[in-house]
Design a protein around this motif. Structure first.
Motif, PDB file in Angstrom:
ATOM      1  N   ARG A  25     -12.491   9.105  17.215  1.00 14.00           N
ATOM      2  CA  ARG A  25     -11.900  10.305  17.822  1.00 14.00           C
ATOM      3  C   ARG A  25     -10.405  10.138  18.120  1.00 14.00           C
ATOM      4  O   ARG A  25      -9.879  10.765  19.026  1.00 14.00           O
ATOM      5  N   THR A  83      -9.663  10.748   9.983  1.00 12.23           N
ATOM      6  CA  THR A  83      -9.074  11.868   9.257  1.00 12.23           C
ATOM      7  C   THR A  83      -7.874  11.396   8.431  1.00 12.23           C
ATOM      8  O   THR A  83      -7.714  11.784   7.266  1.00 12.23           O
ATOM      9  N   ALA A  93     -21.239  14.767  10.922  1.00 12.70           N
ATOM     10  CA  ALA A  93     -20.345  15.774  11.515  1.00 12.70           C
ATOM     11  C   ALA A  93     -18.903  15.561  11.053  1.00 12.70           C
ATOM     12  O   ALA A  93     -18.188  16.526  10.744  1.00 12.70           O
ATOM     13  N   PHE A  94     -18.470  14.301  10.984  1.00 13.79           N
ATOM     14  CA  PHE A  94     -17.126  13.996  10.494  1.00 13.79           C
ATOM     15  C   PHE A  94     -16.948  14.509   9.070  1.00 13.79           C
ATOM     16  O   PHE A  94     -15.965  15.203   8.762  1.00 13.79           O
ATOM     17  N   TYR A  95     -17.880  14.181   8.191  1.00 15.41           N
ATOM     18  CA  TYR A  95     -17.759  14.610   6.801  1.00 15.41           C
ATOM     19  C   TYR A  95     -17.758  16.139   6.692  1.00 15.41           C
ATOM     20  O   TYR A  95     -17.003  16.709   5.899  1.00 15.41           O
ATOM     21  N   ALA A  96     -18.576  16.809   7.486  1.00 12.55           N
ATOM     22  CA  ALA A  96     -18.593  18.275   7.459  1.00 12.55           C
ATOM     23  C   ALA A  96     -17.222  18.829   7.861  1.00 12.55           C
ATOM     24  O   ALA A  96     -16.732  19.781   7.234  1.00 12.55           O
ATOM     25  N   ARG A  97     -16.593  18.234   8.873  1.00 15.31           N
ATOM     26  CA  ARG A  97     -15.259  18.686   9.286  1.00 15.31           C
ATOM     27  C   ARG A  97     -14.218  18.477   8.180  1.00 15.31           C
ATOM     28  O   ARG A  97     -13.242  19.209   8.097  1.00 15.31           O
ATOM     29  N   GLN A  98     -14.441  17.494   7.331  1.00 16.30           N
ATOM     30  CA  GLN A  98     -13.500  17.213   6.240  1.00 16.30           C
ATOM     31  C   GLN A  98     -13.755  18.090   5.017  1.00 16.30           C
ATOM     32  O   GLN A  98     -12.979  18.063   4.070  1.00 16.30           O
TER      33      GLN A  98
END
Length: 167
Positions: A100, A105, A136-141
């Motif tokens: 975080r 990113t 969740a990280f991959y979805a945000r990317q």
């Protein structure tokens, strides 16, 4: 190939063979977070595996370095039998102490830049079903479920796809 990229006090660059042990240590710290009963001991020689990935002429292993320490890493290449326009993200790990902070990113952005420079069109990966944080990280990317590899009962991984071109 990315040699070095400096962003916000961190360096993103290619891993060198002498750093294999540091890579293995980070890999273990990150993986331990989604195995509540401990990392499975399946006989994998992670040091040999990472050395092989680092030394592969057809692959990339990038890392993020802060204060002289590797704090994130990504390993990718075109998998055997895949179209040349496809790249697979085999490993992507951020030291849990750096979650975080924007580090993941920044590293992901560097990966995408390299994929575009290499002429890749599509990226694929598989993520452990219990690793909700990574999902969740991959979805945000911008990663989405891979329609060519839908979930099957009993799978331990979800398969995701990323459109490298067309953004």
């Amino acid at each position: 190939m990315i040699r070095e990229r400096v962003t916000a006090g961190r360096v993103i660059r290619t891993v060198v063979p002498a750093e294999a042990e540091a890579v293995v240590a980070l890999h273990a710290r990150a993986r331990a977070t989604y195995y509540p009963d401990g990392i499975p001991q399946d006989g994998t020689d992670w040091l040999a595996g990472w050395r092989s990935a680092i030394e592969r002429p057809d692959g990339h292993v990038l890392c993020a370095v802060e204060r002289g320490r590797i704090v994130a890493l990504a390993s990718f290449r075109t998998p055997e039998g895949a179209p040349m326009g496809t790249v697979k993200l085999f490993q992507f790990h951020v030291d849990p102490d750096h979650w975080r902070t924007g580090l993941g990113t920044a590293l992901h952005t560097a990966c995408v830049e390299q994929w575009r420079a290499d002429g890749k069109e599509t990226a694929v990966l598989d993520v452990h079903v219990d690793n909700r944080r990574a999902q969740a990280f991959y979805a945000r990317q911008g990663w989405t479920p891979d329609p060519e590899n839908p979930p099957v009962a009993g799978d331990h991984h979800l398969f995701l796809r990323y459109a490298v071109i067309g953004e």
